[in-house]
Scaffold this motif. Structure first.
Motif, PDB file in Angstrom:
ATOM      1  N   THR A 193       0.824  -1.218   0.000  1.00 20.58           N
ATOM      2  CA  THR A 193       0.000   0.000   0.000  1.00 20.58           C
ATOM      3  C   THR A 193       0.855   1.264   0.000  1.00 20.58           C
ATOM      4  O   THR A 193       0.387   2.326  -0.381  1.00 20.58           O
ATOM      5  CB  THR A 193      -0.910   0.015   1.257  1.00 20.58           C
ATOM      6  N   CYS A 194       2.100   1.129   0.432  1.00 18.05           N
ATOM      7  CA  CYS A 194       2.959   2.316   0.620  1.00 18.05           C
ATOM      8  C   CYS A 194       2.999   3.175  -0.648  1.00 18.05           C
ATOM      9  O   CYS A 194       3.260   2.689  -1.744  1.00 18.05           O
ATOM     10  CB  CYS A 194       4.370   1.880   0.999  1.00 18.05           C
ATOM     11  N   THR A 195       2.739   4.465  -0.483  1.00 18.13           N
ATOM     12  CA  THR A 195       2.700   5.372  -1.633  1.00 18.13           C
ATOM     13  C   THR A 195       4.083   5.960  -1.937  1.00 18.13           C
ATOM     14  O   THR A 195       4.208   6.775  -2.839  1.00 18.13           O
ATOM     15  CB  THR A 195       1.748   6.546  -1.353  1.00 18.13           C
ATOM     16  N   GLU A 196       5.058   5.595  -1.115  1.00 23.90           N
ATOM     17  CA  GLU A 196       6.426   6.111  -1.266  1.00 23.90           C
ATOM     18  C   GLU A 196       6.482   7.624  -1.143  1.00 23.90           C
ATOM     19  O   GLU A 196       7.331   8.274  -1.748  1.00 23.90           O
ATOM     20  CB  GLU A 196       7.051   5.642  -2.597  1.00 23.90           C
ATOM     21  N   CYS A 197       5.521   8.192  -0.386  1.00 24.18           N
ATOM     22  CA  CYS A 197       5.463   9.655  -0.274  1.00 24.18           C
ATOM     23  C   CYS A 197       6.618  10.215   0.544  1.00 24.18           C
ATOM     24  O   CYS A 197       6.960  11.395   0.424  1.00 24.18           O
ATOM     25  CB  CYS A 197       4.140  10.077   0.344  1.00 24.18           C
ATOM     26  N   GLY A 198       7.182   9.391   1.424  1.00 30.01           N
ATOM     27  CA  GLY A 198       8.343   9.832   2.195  1.00 30.01           C
ATOM     28  C   GLY A 198       8.021  10.684   3.413  1.00 30.01           C
ATOM     29  O   GLY A 198       8.930  11.219   4.058  1.00 30.01           O
ATOM     30  N   ARG A 199       6.733  10.835   3.737  1.00 34.12           N
ATOM     31  CA  ARG A 199       6.399  11.632   4.927  1.00 34.12           C
ATOM     32  C   ARG A 199       6.987  11.004   6.184  1.00 34.12           C
ATOM     33  O   ARG A 199       7.342  11.698   7.128  1.00 34.12           O
ATOM     34  CB  ARG A 199       4.878  11.756   5.068  1.00 34.12           C
ATOM     35  N   CYS A 200       7.058   9.670   6.197  1.00 32.42           N
ATOM     36  CA  CYS A 200       7.623   8.983   7.363  1.00 32.42           C
ATOM     37  C   CYS A 200       9.119   9.297   7.489  1.00 32.42           C
ATOM     38  O   CYS A 200       9.597   9.690   8.552  1.00 32.42           O
ATOM     39  CB  CYS A 200       7.390   7.474   7.239  1.00 32.42           C
ATOM     40  N   THR A 201       9.835   9.158   6.395  1.00 33.78           N
ATOM     41  CA  THR A 201      11.280   9.393   6.414  1.00 33.78           C
ATOM     42  C   THR A 201      11.581  10.857   6.732  1.00 33.78           C
ATOM     43  O   THR A 201      12.533  11.173   7.441  1.00 33.78           O
ATOM     44  CB  THR A 201      11.876   8.985   5.053  1.00 33.78           C
ATOM     45  N   PRO A 255      12.247   4.799   7.167  1.00 33.18           N
ATOM     46  CA  PRO A 255      11.071   3.922   7.262  1.00 33.18           C
ATOM     47  C   PRO A 255      10.440   3.637   5.898  1.00 33.18           C
ATOM     48  O   PRO A 255       9.909   2.552   5.663  1.00 33.18           O
ATOM     49  CB  PRO A 255      10.121   4.676   8.194  1.00 33.18           C
ATOM     50  N   ARG A 256      10.492   4.614   4.994  1.00 31.70           N
ATOM     51  CA  ARG A 256       9.957   4.363   3.645  1.00 31.70           C
ATOM     52  C   ARG A 256      10.726   3.232   2.987  1.00 31.70           C
ATOM     53  O   ARG A 256      10.135   2.330   2.378  1.00 31.70           O
ATOM     54  CB  ARG A 256      10.087   5.629   2.782  1.00 31.70           C
ATOM     55  N   LYS A 257      12.042   3.248   3.140  1.00 32.25           N
ATOM     56  CA  LYS A 257      12.844   2.196   2.510  1.00 32.25           C
ATOM     57  C   LYS A 257      12.553   0.832   3.137  1.00 32.25           C
ATOM     58  O   LYS A 257      12.604  -0.198   2.446  1.00 32.25           O
ATOM     59  CB  LYS A 257      14.330   2.532   2.632  1.00 32.25           C
ATOM     60  N   ILE A 258      12.221   0.825   4.424  1.00 31.20           N
ATOM     61  CA  ILE A 258      11.864  -0.444   5.072  1.00 31.20           C
ATOM     62  C   ILE A 258      10.624  -1.020   4.370  1.00 31.20           C
ATOM     63  O   ILE A 258      10.591  -2.213   4.017  1.00 31.20           O
ATOM     64  CB  ILE A 258      11.555  -0.223   6.584  1.00 31.20           C
ATOM     65  N   MET A 259       9.633  -0.164   4.140  1.00 28.91           N
ATOM     66  CA  MET A 259       8.399  -0.651   3.499  1.00 28.91           C
ATOM     67  C   MET A 259       8.684  -1.098   2.056  1.00 28.91           C
ATOM     68  O   MET A 259       8.175  -2.119   1.598  1.00 28.91           O
ATOM     69  CB  MET A 259       7.311   0.437   3.494  1.00 28.91           C
ATOM     70  N   MET A 260       9.510  -0.337   1.347  1.00 29.27           N
ATOM     71  CA  MET A 260       9.831  -0.698  -0.040  1.00 29.27           C
ATOM     72  C   MET A 260      10.591  -2.022  -0.089  1.00 29.27           C
ATOM     73  O   MET A 260      10.390  -2.851  -0.979  1.00 29.27           O
ATOM     74  CB  MET A 260      10.657   0.418  -0.697  1.00 29.27           C
ATOM     75  N   ALA A 303       3.034  10.037  10.934  1.00 34.50           N
ATOM     76  CA  ALA A 303       3.086  10.820   9.689  1.00 34.50           C
ATOM     77  C   ALA A 303       2.391  10.136   8.520  1.00 34.50           C
ATOM     78  O   ALA A 303       1.981  10.796   7.572  1.00 34.50           O
ATOM     79  CB  ALA A 303       4.542  11.084   9.314  1.00 34.50           C
ATOM     80  N   CYS A 304       2.235   8.833   8.571  1.00 33.62           N
ATOM     81  CA  CYS A 304       1.797   8.124   7.361  1.00 33.62           C
ATOM     82  C   CYS A 304       0.339   8.413   7.015  1.00 33.62           C
ATOM     83  O   CYS A 304      -0.554   8.184   7.820  1.00 33.62           O
ATOM     84  CB  CYS A 304       1.991   6.614   7.537  1.00 33.62           C
ATOM     85  N   PRO A 305       0.074   8.877   5.796  1.00 30.91           N
ATOM     86  CA  PRO A 305      -1.309   9.210   5.426  1.00 30.91           C
ATOM     87  C   PRO A 305      -2.189   7.987   5.197  1.00 30.91           C
ATOM     88  O   PRO A 305      -3.407   8.109   5.159  1.00 30.91           O
ATOM     89  CB  PRO A 305      -1.138  10.011   4.126  1.00 30.91           C
ATOM     90  N   VAL A 306      -1.578   6.828   5.023  1.00 28.80           N
ATOM     91  CA  VAL A 306      -2.406   5.635   4.764  1.00 28.80           C
ATOM     92  C   VAL A 306      -2.282   4.607   5.907  1.00 28.80           C
ATOM     93  O   VAL A 306      -2.477   3.418   5.695  1.00 28.80           O
ATOM     94  CB  VAL A 306      -2.088   4.996   3.391  1.00 28.80           C
ATOM     95  N   LEU A 307      -1.965   5.113   7.089  1.00 25.40           N
ATOM     96  CA  LEU A 307      -1.976   4.310   8.325  1.00 25.40           C
ATOM     97  C   LEU A 307      -1.005   3.119   8.306  1.00 25.40           C
ATOM     98  O   LEU A 307      -1.334   2.047   8.809  1.00 25.40           O
ATOM     99  CB  LEU A 307      -3.403   3.815   8.624  1.00 25.40           C
ATOM    100  N   ILE A 308       0.152   3.341   7.729  1.00 23.97           N
ATOM    101  CA  ILE A 308       1.162   2.271   7.736  1.00 23.97           C
ATOM    102  C   ILE A 308       2.005   2.389   9.010  1.00 23.97           C
ATOM    103  O   ILE A 308       2.230   3.488   9.515  1.00 23.97           O
ATOM    104  CB  ILE A 308       2.022   2.362   6.458  1.00 23.97           C
ATOM    105  N   HIS A 309       2.449   1.245   9.492  1.00 21.59           N
ATOM    106  CA  HIS A 309       3.156   1.178  10.771  1.00 21.59           C
ATOM    107  C   HIS A 309       4.545   0.556  10.539  1.00 21.59           C
ATOM    108  O   HIS A 309       4.761  -0.621  10.846  1.00 21.59           O
ATOM    109  CB  HIS A 309       2.329   0.284  11.699  1.00 21.59           C
ATOM    110  N   PRO A 310       5.502   1.331   9.992  1.00 18.63           N
ATOM    111  CA  PRO A 310       6.823   0.734   9.706  1.00 18.63           C
ATOM    112  C   PRO A 310       7.489   0.166  10.952  1.00 18.63           C
ATOM    113  O   PRO A 310       8.234  -0.803  10.881  1.00 18.63           O
ATOM    114  CB  PRO A 310       7.633   1.906   9.148  1.00 18.63           C
ATOM    115  N   LEU A 311       7.193   0.778  12.107  1.00 15.42           N
ATOM    116  CA  LEU A 311       7.845   0.344  13.336  1.00 15.42           C
ATOM    117  C   LEU A 311       7.509  -1.104  13.685  1.00 15.42           C
ATOM    118  O   LEU A 311       8.329  -1.826  14.260  1.00 15.42           O
ATOM    119  CB  LEU A 311       7.440   1.293  14.470  1.00 15.42           C
TER     120      LEU A 311
HETATM  121  S1  SF4 Z   1       5.064   4.320   4.937  1.00  9.63           S
HETATM  122 FE1  SF4 Z   1       3.430   5.851   4.730  1.00  9.63          FE
HETATM  123  S2  SF4 Z   1       4.467   7.817   5.030  1.00  9.63           S
HETATM  124 FE2  SF4 Z   1       6.035   6.301   4.598  1.00  9.63          FE
HETATM  125  S3  SF4 Z   1       6.374   6.434   2.398  1.00  9.63           S
HETATM  126 FE3  SF4 Z   1       4.881   4.797   2.743  1.00  9.63          FE
HETATM  127  S4  SF4 Z   1       2.900   5.817   2.575  1.00  9.63           S
HETATM  128 FE4  SF4 Z   1       4.406   7.447   2.819  1.00  9.63          FE
END
Ligand code: SF4
Ligand code: SF4
Length: 435
Positions: free
Chosen positions: A304-312, A326-331, A378-386
């Motif tokens: 689902t991650c949009t790669e918006c980078g708000r987390c990073t 954190p974005r790179k963790i999701m990617m 910060a994540c707009p789509v409720l992702i929890h990288p932690l």
């Molecule tokens: S985890 Fe959320 S805030 Fe971070 S890049 Fe993905 S969508 Fe954006």
């Protein structure tokens, strides 16, 4: 002999069937990739979950933490939603060989939808152009970040260019139709854009422009359908289930490890069953070393991650120059899940390529995390990288007994005295609860 009109219908129907079959195969792979994870177990608080779908996925609430970007995204999002109505008509037209089949039957509703799509398309065009400029000219740090080097950067640009082509196709068709279809209602944009651009054309010329616009729009839509499974734009579908399955507050709550609970209980309140379970148990593996050890919620979040980078952008470790993003963790989780699904046959139970998530994510990254939760907020789509970082750390520390050497005194102290500070005082004493 087949007329050009019939040939066009046949081509469109065959194209639609081909795209449908290919799309099924591509999307089912994403489904299988998410199902590599462990089942989520009982889903509780369903009302709260539906509210989050409405608020955060449909309502885009978190996008407005950054109002301007949120507004621009809203233009694109609402244009996308409303265009689906017009798209249904265009598909029916393509299959039946009609043109604007719904127009005579839907009256003012038709004018409202098509007119709104036109206005929103213009706003979406402005937003798309701004988004392109942000990435390519202004080079905002979160988009110029090394996480996005190569394919992710190109992916974002391709989608934005595709969106512009969609809008151009639609306006070409509407503009030409407004000139040669006698019953075409007056639309806010094409009623003046049409005469401005195509005013000098004959009826057959206008017909060609209208058809070219229709085909351009449909080909880009079909291209998107096949392209999206390879792109960060999967979020346009997955943001909804992700909002439903995302961890509910309290967000900082860590998941229990039943093996540890059982072992501690067997030590302090020994029951025959617990002691038997502990003594029979093979040494368990804690945490996660690969995507198959994570739960399906974490894998859904990765896709689902949009790669918006708000987390990073808000991660203190990243801001202070650490390697963690954190974005790179999701990617990385998504890339690894795709690799596993690509390299294993469906009959196999787990990854067969000898790799793990640690080939994608280094110790340096996971141990740099301060567990501050800024990325989650910060994540707009409720992702929890932690949540993923916790699991990777658990594997390293509890299963592999590895970790930063500076942490060892803290672990020893916790084990011996229940305090992180090497003092003979339980760390909960200050609460005065006696716990
Ligand atoms: S985890 Fe959320 S805030 Fe971070 S890049 Fe993905 S969508 Fe954006
Ligand atoms: S929880 Fe970890 S990854 Fe998330 S913002 Fe804080 S330090 Fe960064």
């Amino acid at each position: 002999m087949i007329s050009a009109f019939l040939l066009e219908r046949i081509v469109f129907i065959l194209l639609t069937i081909t795209v449908s079959v290919l799309a099924y195969r591509l999307y089912i792979r994403i489904f299988h990739a998410i199902r590599l994870g462990k089942p989520l177990g009982k889903i509780d608080r369903k009302d709260d979950r539906w509210k989050r779908v409405l608020l955060y996925a449909f309502g885009q609430r978190k996008m407005f933490d950054r109002p301007l970007a949120g507004l621009m995204h809203l233009f694109i999002y609402t244009a996308f939603l409303l265009t689906q109505v017009e798209l249904i008509e265009m598909m029916i037209d393509g299959i039946l060989g009609t043109h604007r089949i719904l127009m005579p039957y839907t009256g003012v509703f038709y004018v409202f939808i098509v007119g709104s799509v036109e206005l929103l398309s213009v706003l979406a065009l402005v937003a798309t152009t701004v988004f392109l400029l942000r990435r390519n000219v202004l080079k905002l740090p979160r988009f110029a970040h090394e996480d996005l080097r190569g394919w992710p950067f190109l992916d974002a640009n391709l989608i934005l260019v595709g969106e512009i082509l969609l809008i151009i196709g639609l306006l070409m068709m509407n503009g030409a139709d407004s000139l040669y279809l006698s019953d075409m209602p007056s639309l806010p944009l094409s009623s003046w854009l049409g005469p401005l651009l195509w005013g000098g054309l004959s009826e057959s010329g206008l017909h060609i422009v209208s058809k070219a616009g229709w085909w351009l729009h449909m080909l880009v839509v079909y291209g998107f359908i096949l392209y999206i499974p390879f792109s960060k734009h999967l979020h346009i579908f997955l943001a909804f289930p992700n909002a439903y399955y995302a961890p509910l507050p309290p967000k900082a709550k860590m998941s229990h490890m039943p093996e540890v609970t059982r072992e501690i209980r067997a030590m302090f309140e020994p029951t025959a069953a617990d002691q038997a379970a502990v003594s029979e148990e093979e040494l368990p593996e804690f945490g996660a070393k690969d995507v198959t050890d994570l739960d399906r919620g974490s894998l859904l979040a990765a896709f689902t991650c949009t790669e918006c980078g708000r987390c990073t952008d808000s991660c203190p470790a990243n801001i202070t120059g650490k390697k963690l993003s954190p974005r790179k963790i999701m990617m990385a989780v998504r890339d690894r899940a795709e690799e596993v699904i690509r390299t294993q046959s469906l009959a196999e139970k787990g990854p067969s390529d000898g790799k793990t998530l640690f080939d994608y994510i280094s110790d340096e990254e996971i141990f740099a995390c301060t567990t501050c939760m800024a990325c989650v907020e910060a994540c707009p789509v409720l992702i929890h990288p932690l949540k993923i970082i916790y699991e990777l750390r658990r594997y390293k520390i509890l299963t592999q007994a590895q970790g930063p050497s500076e942490w060892i005194p803290m672990f020893t102290s916790l084990e011996n005295s229940g305090s992180v500070w090497q003092v003979q005082m339980r760390r909960t004493d200050w609460t005065g609860t006696g716990n």
